[in-house]
Design an enzyme around this catalytic site. Structure first.
Site, short mmCIF file in Angstrom:
data_model
loop_
_atom_site.label_atom_id
_atom_site.label_comp_id
_atom_site.label_asym_id
_atom_site.label_seq_id
_atom_site.Cartn_x
_atom_site.Cartn_y
_atom_site.Cartn_z
N SER A 24 0.80 -1.24 -0.01
CA SER A 24 0.10 -0.03 0.05
C SER A 24 0.87 1.24 0.03
CB SER A 24 -0.95 0.07 1.16
OG SER A 24 -0.29 -0.23 2.40
N HIS A 67 -40.14 21.16 -10.58
CA HIS A 67 -40.40 20.37 -11.90
C HIS A 67 -39.56 21.08 -13.04
CE1 HIS A 67 -43.63 17.96 -9.71
NE2 HIS A 67 -43.87 19.21 -9.35
N SER A 74 -14.99 24.00 -28.55
CA SER A 74 -15.08 22.77 -28.99
C SER A 74 -14.03 22.76 -30.22
CB SER A 74 -16.55 22.64 -29.63
OG SER A 74 -16.66 21.94 -30.92
N LYS A 125 -18.66 27.57 -29.70
CA LYS A 125 -19.07 27.01 -28.37
C LYS A 125 -18.32 27.19 -27.27
CE LYS A 125 -21.39 23.98 -27.54
NZ LYS A 125 -21.59 22.48 -27.73
N GLU A 178 -19.47 20.63 -15.18
CA GLU A 178 -19.96 19.23 -15.52
C GLU A 178 -18.87 18.20 -14.90
OE1 GLU A 178 -21.42 19.79 -20.29
OE2 GLU A 178 -19.43 19.75 -19.81
N1 ARG Z 1 -1.07 -1.55 5.52
C1 ARG Z 1 -2.13 -1.93 6.55
C2 ARG Z 1 -3.48 -1.25 6.51
O1 ARG Z 1 -3.47 -0.24 5.85
C3 ARG Z 1 -1.55 -1.85 7.81
C4 ARG Z 1 -2.04 -2.89 8.96
C5 ARG Z 1 -1.48 -3.99 8.63
N2 ARG Z 1 -1.71 -4.95 9.79
C6 ARG Z 1 -1.55 -6.14 9.49
N3 ARG Z 1 -1.95 -6.99 10.52
N4 ARG Z 1 -1.22 -6.69 8.26
O2 ARG Z 1 -4.41 -1.77 7.04
#
Ligand code: ARG
Length: 469
Positions: free
Chosen positions: A32, A165, A286, A292, A299
């Site tokens: 992540s 409406h 456009s 235009k 939008e």
């Molecule tokens: N990157 C994880 C999350 O965003 C952190 C927590 C991870 N915990 C674990 N037990 N793997 O949720």
């Protein structure tokens, strides 16, 4: 046959019991860091506060604290100067920071994780981040309210058709219409404040889920991080994502209000209405039609509301069947949250600038007030007030007047007294006087109604309520 143990484990934070490396795809979906790196300041702050508490509780020495603290400061600078190398194998922001700490101060770095887990860490970091962002959202909402109030102030005597409406209904004052949005964004601000206060409790120190055997001081860490108190149930603390869901819901509500305003801007800027001139800065042309001028900014705001609502639905679906306590599904909260917060700030910003620069075509709005028999309700009301005719009958008589006007291809205010008398002999000039746009608006004095006198008061009240903090 015994499986060959040939692959080196290089996640030294949890690799102790493993004999094989995770697969490449697993590394990629598990990681992540690409998105949770924005939490680095909060993770470092919470780590410093945690380390200080460990020292105060005599779980690490003062010298150890000093070394941990200055290494964390160094890591913070490295992040700010983009000096940290990201590695998917180190999964997330928490592991990156801890790994770097260990690189810098060796074995001592490994002590920081005493009495905490990534589960309480991630909940704490996101909460701290979100609190700060929520305050920014409040500021953005306030700026938009102020832009609307300033615009409203210059249109206390500008008439426009009010619609139901999307059919012309009754004449109103433009300022009244704009102040309706001030109220909507005001409710968003109130909800936002509620969310901040209600969720201001610290998960830190809940560890994985069950708390810890170490003698920690959760009040101290909660206090030093600006929380009201520690969360009282460690299982809830690591499983709770209500604070994110509430904020995602708030983003939906803001997006919905912005989208309705955008829709009006789009309609009003089309030649059929021609109520407003859109600033060039928020329009595009456009590639084929040279004439235009398209309301792209409005939008986009309308379109992005779909995406914000999608993020809300995403996280509700992720959370709905999760057993207690933490499950990795919960890592899916971040992209939805980060995207909704960024989109909300951007769209509020664009709307504020657009509202500031829009100019209104008063003549065109007045022209449309004079269509669709917009003062028919005033005729019916006058029949009640002047001639004591019951409203239902007055409604029917006025309906006949409208039908006559339609037959003559006229508006009711263009009919003469003889025309009116043909429908009902009792009608007099007093009643006919009531059907001008100006008198229609002036007479709507009931609380919350459109009369300029009311609107002046509402403007003062709105400024007092929303612009002073
Ligand atoms: N990157 C994880 C999350 O965003 C952190 C927590 C991870 N915990 C674990 N037990 N793997 O949720």
């Amino acid at each position: 046959m015994k499986k060959k143990i040939n692959k080196k484990i290089n996640n030294n934070l949890w690799g102790g019991r493993f004999t094989e490396k995770p697969s490449e795809t697993m590394v990629r979906i598990n990681s992540s860091i690409e998105f949770d790196k924005i939490l680095y300041e909060k993770d470092i702050l919470a780590s410093k506060v945690h380390a200080t508490m460990l020292c105060n509780q005599k779980l690490i020495s003062k010298l150890e604290l000093k070394k941990i603290d200055s290494a964390l400061t160094k890591i913070d600078k490295e992040f700010k100067h983009n000096k940290i190398k990201f590695d998917h194998k180190l999964e997330d922001i928490h592991t990156h920071i801890e790994n770097r700490l260990i690189e810098l101060i060796g074995n001592l770095g490994k002590k920081l994780h005493t009495a905490r887990s990534r589960n309480d860490q991630v909940a704490t970091d996101v909460k701290l981040w979100l609190k700060e962002e929520s305050i920014l959202i409040d500021r953005h909402l306030k700026s938009l309210q102020m832009a609307l109030i300033i615009k409203a102030e210059s249109h206390i005597n500008t008439y426009m058709p009010g619609f139901t409406h999307l059919q012309v209904a009754q004449p109103i004052i433009l300022a009244h219409h704009l102040l309706a949005y001030v109220n909507m964004f005001g409710r968003d601000r109130e909800n936002n404040r509620n969310i901040i206060t209600r969720h201001n409790y610290s998960p830190l120190g809940s560890a994985a889920l069950a708390g810890t055997s170490f003698n920690i001081n959760r009040e101290e860490t909660a206090n030093n991080l600006g929380f009201t108190a520690p969360m009282s149930n460690s299982i809830d603390a690591v499983s709770d994502r209500d604070f994110i869901l509430d904020s995602l819901h708030l983003c939906c509500s803001i997006a919905l209000h912005l989208s309705r305003l955008s829709e009006e801007i789009i309609l009003w800027s089309s030649p059929g209405f021609d109520f407003i001139n859109l600033p060039d800065t928020f329009s595009t042309g456009s590639s084929i039609m040279p004439q235009k001028k398209n309301p792209d900014a409005a939008e986009l705001i309308r379109g992005k509301s779909g995406r914000v609502i999608g993020n809300y639905v995403t996280l509700f679906n992720v959370m709905k069947a999760l057993p207690l306590a933490y499950s990795k599904d919960m890592q899916e909260d971040k992209e939805a949250l980060f995207d909704s917060i960024q989109t909300t700030k951007d769209t509020l910003n664009v709307m504020t600038e657009m509202v500031t620069d829009i100019t209104f075509n008063k003549d065109k709005m007045m022209q449309m007030c004079n269509k669709g028999h917009s003062t028919a309700t005033d005729v019916a009301d006058a029949l009640v007030a002047e001639l004591n005719i019951p409203f239902r009958d007055a409604h029917r008589i006025t309906g006949n007047i409208v039908a006559l006007a339609d037959k003559k291809e006229m508006q009711i205010h263009e009919l003469n007294i003889q025309d009116f008398k043909k429908i009902d002999k009792r009608i007099n000039n007093n009643i006919i006087d009531k059907i001008t746009i100006e008198s229609s608006v002036k007479n709507r004095k009931s609380f919350g109604g459109t009369s300029p006198k009311n609107i002046k008061k509402e403007l003062m009240f709105s400024k007092e309520k929303w612009c002073n903090d």
